[in-house]
Design an enzyme around this catalytic site. Structure first.
Site, short mmCIF file in Angstrom:
data_model
loop_
_atom_site.label_atom_id
_atom_site.label_comp_id
_atom_site.label_asym_id
_atom_site.label_seq_id
_atom_site.Cartn_x
_atom_site.Cartn_y
_atom_site.Cartn_z
N ASP A 160 1.08 6.34 9.87
CA ASP A 160 1.69 5.06 10.23
C ASP A 160 2.75 5.26 11.32
O ASP A 160 2.69 4.65 12.38
CB ASP A 160 2.31 4.41 8.99
N SER A 161 3.72 6.14 11.08
CA SER A 161 4.82 6.31 12.03
C SER A 161 4.34 6.70 13.42
O SER A 161 4.89 6.24 14.43
CB SER A 161 5.81 7.36 11.51
N ASP A 191 -1.82 -0.21 0.72
CA ASP A 191 -0.99 1.00 0.74
C ASP A 191 0.27 0.76 -0.08
O ASP A 191 0.99 -0.21 0.14
CB ASP A 191 -0.63 1.32 2.20
N HIS A 192 0.54 1.61 -1.05
CA HIS A 192 1.74 1.53 -1.89
C HIS A 192 1.90 0.17 -2.58
O HIS A 192 2.92 -0.50 -2.44
CB HIS A 192 3.00 1.85 -1.07
N HIS A 227 0.08 11.36 1.78
CA HIS A 227 0.89 10.30 2.39
C HIS A 227 1.93 10.95 3.31
O HIS A 227 2.16 12.15 3.25
CB HIS A 227 1.61 9.50 1.30
N GLY A 228 2.57 10.13 4.13
CA GLY A 228 3.66 10.62 4.97
C GLY A 228 3.22 11.74 5.89
O GLY A 228 3.96 12.71 6.11
N ALA A 229 2.01 11.61 6.47
CA ALA A 229 1.42 12.72 7.21
C ALA A 229 1.41 12.50 8.73
O ALA A 229 0.60 13.08 9.43
CB ALA A 229 0.01 12.99 6.71
N ASN A 279 -2.88 9.77 5.57
CA ASN A 279 -2.24 8.53 6.01
C ASN A 279 -1.40 8.74 7.27
O ASN A 279 -0.62 9.70 7.34
CB ASN A 279 -1.32 7.99 4.91
N SER A 293 0.27 -2.38 4.16
CA SER A 293 1.40 -2.19 3.26
C SER A 293 1.90 -3.54 2.75
O SER A 293 1.49 -4.60 3.26
CB SER A 293 2.54 -1.47 3.98
#
Length: 333
Positions: free
Chosen positions: A278-279, A93-94, A233-235, A276, A56
């Site tokens: 990340d968290s 990413d982004h 994203h945000g998965a 994706n 990122s």
């Protein structure tokens, strides 16, 4: 100028084609440091999975673009040392603007995302096309991911108060005008560890259960763009066990809720060929570090807490490759 092929990397074109044909998704794991990179490569080598190493804008600021580039080279050599030359992509990413995307392309990234989703439709098309024209003109073709629709949530420098689903009726026009190689869409996923508000969820045995993803939107996009690579994203699934462990050892992360893994597996069997995460990685490492600091208060050697954190991350990613992405065993398709 530095080509990704000099680092031993690949772009996503062939990787995505195989994923769509095989009914699985490529794991796209974010990394900022050595331990994260080691965990990703160990997990993907042991499960024989292709992988996308994601960086990122925040990671570039934290770790430096030259260090990250050479970590990607190290990842390729590390995989070889571990016994499997799995396909590895280095992906931005982004990407926030043309300048950052160009800088990554010039410095060995094999894939970039340009995120114009906060712009008007026309400006998103213009920016995405500019990046695609530059990326595709390189001697070694760099693939480009675009985004249409807006994901809610906060992660690094990416933030939006509310999500806006992708409009299937726009995707043909957008992809044909821009020339993008894959498309991130919005179907209800969001960034960060709080993907939904408590009011949007049901409370079952003390656990927040989120609403289902908008698979009708995904199906609409697939009908308009048959065979085109789609990205989620945000998965992150925000595993309850990690949230509980973090809070057990002093953390305060209320209202944490992610995307159920059965829905991600369903998506991976469709045109979604990149997911994706990340968290989840942040939670796994944080849970391990907090546990060690509490149970072994005399520890001050970073290797004695970062090592176990790396091991926990590897374990989680191995499970995701096998049970969620379905990518295990597909490195050499």
């Amino acid at each position: 100028m530095f080509s990704y092929k000099e680092l031993g990397l690949v772009n996503t074109k062939d990787m995505f084609a195989k994923a769509m044909k095989g009914g699985y998704a490529i794991p796209a794991y974010n990394f900022n440091n050595m331990e994260q990179m080691q965990a990703i490569i160990q997990a993907c080598v042991e499960t024989k999975s292709p992988v996308i190493l994601q960086v990122s804008k925040g990671a570039r600021n934290y770790a430096d673009k030259f260090i990250l580039r050479n970590m990607a080279r190290g990842a390729v050599e590390y995989a070889h040392e571990l016994g499997a030359d799995i396909p590895i992509v280095l992906h931005l990413d982004h990407g926030p603007n043309f300048e950052v995307a160009k800088d990554c392309i010039d410095n060995g990234f094999s894939s970039v995302m340009i995120d114009g989703s906060a712009l008007s439709y026309e400006e998103n098309v213009k920016l995405t096309k500019q990046v695609c024209d530059y990326a595709h003109s390189q001697k070694d073709y760099v693939t480009v991911e675009a985004e249409l629709g807006v994901l809610g949530g906060v992660e690094d420098d990416v933030a939006a108060e509310e999500s806006k689903y992708t409009k299937p009726e726009e995707v043909v026009d957008f992809t044909s005008k821009t020339g993008c190689d894959s498309l991130a869409i919005s179907i209800g996923t969001s960034h960060g560890r709080c993907k939904f508000t408590p009011e949007q969820c049901k409370l079952v045995d003390g656990v927040l259960i989120p609403p289902p993803l908008a698979f009708d939107v995904l199906e609409g996009v697939e009908k308009q763009l048959p065979g085109f690579p789609i990205v989620l994203h945000g998965a992150s699934s925000v595993p309850v066990e990690y949230v509980k462990e973090i809070e057990k050892y002093g953390g305060k992360i209320p209202n944490s809720v992610g995307i159920p893994e059965d829905q991600l597996r369903k998506a991976a069997k469709s045109a979604v060929c990149k997911i994706n995460v990340d968290s989840d990685g942040r939670l796994a490492m944080t849970a391990a570090v907090r546990r060690i600091f509490t149970e072994q208060p005399d520890v001050f050697d970073p290797r004695l807490y970062l090592g176990p954190a790396r091991d926990e991350l590897k374990k989680m990613y191995m499970r995701k490759n096998i049970e969620v992405m379905g990518s295990a065993g597909h490195a050499f398709d």
